[in-house]
Design an enzyme around this catalytic site. Structure first.
Site, PDB file in Angstrom:
ATOM      1  N   ARG A 193       8.273   1.649   0.529  1.00 58.71           N
ATOM      2  CA  ARG A 193       8.844   0.420  -0.015  1.00 58.71           C
ATOM      3  C   ARG A 193       9.302   0.587  -1.450  1.00 58.71           C
ATOM      4  NH1 ARG A 193       3.643  -3.013   1.518  1.00 58.71           N
ATOM      5  NH2 ARG A 193       2.838  -1.120   0.611  1.00 58.71           N
ATOM      6  N   SER A 206       1.163  -6.525   5.212  1.00 60.41           N
ATOM      7  CA  SER A 206       0.318  -7.378   6.057  1.00 60.41           C
ATOM      8  C   SER A 206      -0.582  -8.273   5.210  1.00 60.41           C
ATOM      9  CB  SER A 206      -0.546  -6.518   6.984  1.00 60.41           C
ATOM     10  OG  SER A 206       0.242  -5.795   7.880  1.00 60.41           O
TER      11      SER A 206
END
Length: 159
Positions: A90, A127
């Site tokens: 990311r 998450s």
């Protein structure tokens, strides 16, 4: 047969995870999704629930196998003759940690790691962040597959 593994805790699987798995499924004949079991973490979903959700949302790919694993990822790879790990990145901060892991895994077993840059749409997604936002009533429906979002909302309603 070209095989790779996409490891993670997937608690729950997000659209970011799914994007990496989908892209890996185009590059490899079989993609193993290893739901890594971390005894020190208490998940929102059981390992069995995570596996079921991942199987449901990856069924369309046709070449994804999902199973749990406890221990070293390189042992998972050795046991299944998997020569490659696929990891999404990311940000630069991910790279620092993942590079060390890739070098250790290669040194231990010769397993290679393929880094896939995340789709910019999901560059902030995790998450943990999804669970936190959903816990406080934020809309995370666009960040999760529909089945996973339904399961998350049901689980949070139980609390």
């Amino acid at each position: 047969m070209r095989r790779a593994v996409c490891p993670g805790s997937f608690d729950p699987i997000t659209n970011g995870h799914l994007d990496i798995i989908a892209r890996a499924s185009k590059l490899y004949d079989v993609v193993h999704v290893a739901v890594m079991i971390n005894q020190s973490k208490k998940g929102l979903f059981t390992v069995e629930e995570r596996i079921a959700l991942i199987r449901e949302v990856t069924a369309e790919f046709g070449n994804v196998e999902v199973e749990a694993f406890h221990g070293l990822l390189v042992d998972f790879c050795k046991q299944r003759d998997i020569p490659a790990i696929v990891k999404g990145l990311r940000a630069v901060s991910d790279f620092d940690y993942e590079l060390q892991m890739a070098q250790m895994n290669n040194g231990l077993s010769g397993v290679e790691t393929l880094f896939v840059p995340t789709n910019p749409t999901y560059s902030f997604l995790s998450s943990s962040l999804v669970k936190e936002v959903a816990t406080w009533g934020g809309d995370v429906s666009h960040l999760l597959p529909e089945a996973v979002h339904s399961a998350l909302m049901a689980r949070l309603a139980e609390r």
